[in-house]
Design an enzyme around this catalytic site. Sequence first.
Site, PDB file in Angstrom:
ATOM      1  N   GLN A  44      -9.241 -19.383   3.461  1.00  0.00           N
ATOM      2  CA  GLN A  44      -9.636 -17.885   2.895  1.00  0.00           C
ATOM      3  C   GLN A  44      -9.725 -18.359   1.355  1.00  0.00           C
ATOM      4  OE1 GLN A  44     -10.533 -15.039   1.532  1.00  0.00           O
ATOM      5  NE2 GLN A  44      -9.303 -14.122   3.231  1.00  0.00           N
ATOM      6  N   ARG A  46     -10.311 -16.124  -0.954  1.00  0.00           N
ATOM      7  CA  ARG A  46      -9.791 -15.104  -1.890  1.00  0.00           C
ATOM      8  C   ARG A  46      -8.391 -15.478  -2.137  1.00  0.00           C
ATOM      9  NH1 ARG A  46     -11.531 -11.289   0.807  1.00  0.00           N
ATOM     10  NH2 ARG A  46     -13.127 -10.490  -0.371  1.00  0.00           N
ATOM     11  N   GLY A  84     -11.125 -10.643   8.790  1.00  0.00           N
ATOM     12  CA  GLY A  84     -10.174  -9.545   8.581  1.00  0.00           C
ATOM     13  C   GLY A  84      -8.964  -9.688   7.970  1.00  0.00           C
ATOM     14  N   GLU A  85      -8.772 -10.301   7.138  1.00  0.00           N
ATOM     15  CA  GLU A  85      -7.391 -10.560   6.648  1.00  0.00           C
ATOM     16  C   GLU A  85      -7.062  -9.305   5.668  1.00  0.00           C
ATOM     17  OE1 GLU A  85      -4.873 -13.605   3.691  1.00  0.00           O
ATOM     18  OE2 GLU A  85      -6.530 -14.119   4.430  1.00  0.00           O
ATOM     19  N   ARG A  86      -7.880  -8.466   5.242  1.00  0.00           N
ATOM     20  CA  ARG A  86      -7.720  -7.125   4.361  1.00  0.00           C
ATOM     21  C   ARG A  86      -6.951  -6.288   5.379  1.00  0.00           C
ATOM     22  NH1 ARG A  86     -11.207  -4.205   2.899  1.00  0.00           N
ATOM     23  NH2 ARG A  86      -9.845  -3.057   1.284  1.00  0.00           N
ATOM     24  N   ARG A  87      -7.608  -6.130   6.621  1.00  0.00           N
ATOM     25  CA  ARG A  87      -7.215  -5.272   7.663  1.00  0.00           C
ATOM     26  C   ARG A  87      -5.734  -5.558   7.973  1.00  0.00           C
ATOM     27  NH1 ARG A  87     -12.191  -6.082  11.166  1.00  0.00           N
ATOM     28  NH2 ARG A  87     -12.689  -7.339   9.576  1.00  0.00           N
ATOM     29  N   ASN A 119     -16.705 -14.385   3.008  1.00  0.00           N
ATOM     30  CA  ASN A 119     -15.895 -13.844   1.775  1.00  0.00           C
ATOM     31  C   ASN A 119     -16.972 -13.923   0.839  1.00  0.00           C
ATOM     32  OD1 ASN A 119     -12.894 -13.082   1.913  1.00  0.00           O
ATOM     33  ND2 ASN A 119     -13.059 -14.894   3.208  1.00  0.00           N
ATOM     34  N   ARG A 122     -19.404 -11.129   0.639  1.00  0.00           N
ATOM     35  CA  ARG A 122     -18.767  -9.979   0.212  1.00  0.00           C
ATOM     36  C   ARG A 122     -19.162  -9.838  -1.215  1.00  0.00           C
ATOM     37  NH1 ARG A 122     -15.967  -7.125   4.094  1.00  0.00           N
ATOM     38  NH2 ARG A 122     -15.407  -8.340   5.867  1.00  0.00           N
TER      39      ARG A 122
END
Length: 287
Positions: A44, A46, A84-87, A119, A122
């Site tokens: 990831q 971010r 889907g890490e934000r979710r 990412n 986005r």
Amino acid sequence: MPEKKKSGLGRGIGAIFSDFENEEISAENVIDIPLTEIRPNPYQPRKEFDQTALEELAQSIAENGVFQPIVVRKSVNGYQIVVGERRFRASKLAHKDTVPAIVRTLDESQMMEIGVLENLQREDLNPIEEAQAYQTLIEKLHLTQEQISEKLGKSRPYIANYLRLLSLPMQTKKLLVNGKLTMAQARTLLTLKDPQKIDAVAQTAVHKGLTVRQLEALVNQPVSVKTKKTTGTRSPFIQATEEQLIDKFGTQVKVTHDKSGKGKIQIDFASTTDLNRILELLNISLD
């Protein structure tokens, strides 16, 4: 002999994600997985998540649930997030025990490519995170700047300019990450060679609120004074050539020659990463 399964590498990012989108979401392929069994994607890019945005998403999840399942792959200990890490993070903030997920079979390279490119598409990474994402694709997946450019629909100079940011000293990187310096200001600072000087000038730019033009004047002033004392009037052709080379390589370039016409071209680089970037622009491979 059974047909060998094709990797996602080399395919367009849209083709990779269409696999997820075209898969019918039904009770058979979406399962609720305990949050304690899920780990973030190690690739990831971010590193910083907007806490306010996460809290807003958490509130929505608490009231309405997770509308779109995350995508995971099975690992030795539980599952790893692919998309889907934000979710996932917001579900934890909402004090959920599980999150709906689709389990996909992906190898390490596919997981890395999807995690990084998803990412990047986005476009909400900070400049250093974006630069590190490009570097990961180059070092881990052996993609060239041209291949990354084609996958993301961004120009090659755009990719190269971000990679150059990785040669900035740590304190200046922090200013860029925190939004106190702009991308244009950071690129201007890269013309300086001394890391301590870069940090000092960056701090000055922040404290005085210098514009890009003002910062350029500050950075170039010592060079201009030295040029007047040592070189006198330079050939317009040499000056134009130098400017074009600086624009092409994104770094300081010095062109000198004597009365016979012989001379040399000096191309500055700030790090091994910066040197590799320049070699690629020259189509020179050391493999």
